[in-house]
Design an enzyme around this catalytic site. Structure first.
Site, short mmCIF file in Angstrom:
data_model
loop_
_atom_site.label_atom_id
_atom_site.label_comp_id
_atom_site.label_asym_id
_atom_site.label_seq_id
_atom_site.Cartn_x
_atom_site.Cartn_y
_atom_site.Cartn_z
N ASP A 140 -13.87 1.11 1.64
CA ASP A 140 -13.19 0.48 0.50
C ASP A 140 -13.67 1.00 -0.85
OD1 ASP A 140 -11.57 -1.20 1.80
OD2 ASP A 140 -12.62 -3.05 1.31
N CYS A 195 5.42 -4.75 16.91
CA CYS A 195 5.93 -5.95 16.21
C CYS A 195 7.27 -6.38 16.81
CB CYS A 195 6.10 -5.67 14.72
SG CYS A 195 4.55 -5.64 13.80
N CYS A 221 0.73 -12.47 -3.47
CA CYS A 221 -0.20 -12.62 -2.33
C CYS A 221 -1.41 -13.46 -2.76
CB CYS A 221 -0.63 -11.23 -1.86
SG CYS A 221 -1.95 -11.26 -0.65
#
Ligand code: SF4
Length: 366
Positions: A140, A195, A221
């Site tokens: 990250d 999915c 979000c």
């Protein structure tokens, strides 16, 4: 340069070592990012869905060509580390409005240092077998398109909730990357997509943050709003945030594949300070000093004390009416006369409690 056979042996060694270091999965890919992936990323930025995360607009060239990030790198070893602590009662906390919900990844120690250290150990172990090998670890911390790389390395598919999912492990894991300079054999990308007709994450996102399958508008979000965003939370979204004070896991919790999530083996990710079931009022009582002490080495530090209080204000406004909450919010309004952002959020929260108080009194009178 090692022979193909030697490189294959080295790749096997890397995967075994990664397992020994606590990674749940490891795959190897090259440094090529498909044009279609870059096109989608740019379209997402152009739509403004990244909100105020301006850093995502920078270093596009390095995202597009990871080899530019670390000169000489030819392969990327992608790893997965599960983070779900055993024995946390996630759904119960979400249902108890007077308690604080903190994203499951943030209950324990910060993962960045731990994963970077393990990746560095992996690089060092490889270096002992191939002295010329150069490496650099990322978690990250750099412009790396980690999800497409993980998919290319075979770690899973990218679900409609935009997260990497593995059919036997769900999505509750961290990703990390080790850039290396040796052309180890690459793994088969994960090309299946499981999915199917499911759209649970799209329908059940509390703030309806998915504008389409695979497309998240971060500005809606809860993870973005409570962690990354430091401004005033839009009024329309506040009631939808519920008791989530740092992050949100709903698009993962509703995902059927997370029935197969593996509890983490890392004790560092165990909840600290009972953060898996803390009461909102107890957290509100933390002074700035207590916040800094108790979030030392925790991802929660990222939000900062002021944002932490802002998030608590919203959660307390959403909590069921209770005189103690009402009084605490009134006190906070008094305390934050000089801080426009906090005053506005605590005033909003107090108003919510006042509205519920009226209903509460009416119900009591019947
Ligand atoms: S909830 Fe359903 S649609 Fe969403 S990521 Fe999981 S499987 Fe895919």
């Amino acid at each position: 340069m090692p022979t193909q056979a030697e490189l294959a042996t080295l790749a096997d060694f890397a995967k075994h070592t990664a397992r020994d270091l606590g990674f749940s999965a490891c795959g190897i890919t090259d440094t090529h990012i498909p044009a279609e992936t870059l096109h989608q990323y740019q379209a997402w930025l152009d739509a403004g869905y990244h909100g105020e995360m301006d850093y995502l607009e920078r270093n596009i060239d390095k995202r597009a060509e990871p080899a530019r990030l670390v000169e000489g790198s030819t392969r990327i070893i992608c790893v997965r580390m599960d983070y779900l602590p055993a024995q946390v009662d996630t759904l119960k906390v979400l249902q108890q409005g007077e308690r604080a919900y903190i994203s499951r990844y943030a209950l324990g120690r910060d993962y960045h240092k731990l994963i970077r250290k393990r990746l560095t150990q992996l690089g060092q172990a490889l270096q002992q077998k191939a002295a010329d090998l150069g490496f650099r670890a990322f978690v990250d911390s750099a412009p790396v398109l980690e999800r497409p790389l993980a998919q290319q390395a075979g770690l899973g598919w990218i679900g409609k909730n935009t997260l990497v999912i593995h059919p036997r492990a769900g999505s509750l894991f961290f990703l990390g990357e080790l850039f290396i300079s040796l052309p180890l054999p690459i793994d088969t990308p994960y090309t299946r997509e499981h999915c199917g007709q499911c759209d649970a994450c799209q329908r059940l996102c509390p703030t309806q943050a998915f504008v389409a399958p695979y497309v998240l508008d971060a500005r809606r979000c809860i993870s973005y709003l409570t962690i990354e965003y430091s401004g005033s939370i839009p009024l329309a979204l506040r009631p939808l945030i519920g008791n989530r004070i740092f992050g949100c896991d709903d698009c993962q919790l509703v995902c059927p594949w997370n029935r197969f999530s593996q509890p983490t083996q890392e004790t560092d990710f165990s909840p600290r300070h009972h953060l898996d079931r803390a009461h909102l009022l107890d957290l509100l009582a933390w002074t700035q000093e207590e916040f800094l002490t108790r979030t030392q080495g925790s991802p929660i530090r990222r939000a900062g004390y002021r944002q932490w209080q802002r998030n608590l204000a919203i959660a307390l406004g959403n909590a069921p009416y209770h005189l103690e909450i009402y009084q605490a919010l009134a006190h906070q309004c008094h305390q934050h006369q000089e801080d426009a952002l906090l005053l506005e959020h605590f005033t909003w929260a107090l108003q919510q409690q006042t509205n519920k108080q009226a209903t509460f009194i009416e119900v009591q009178a019947v």
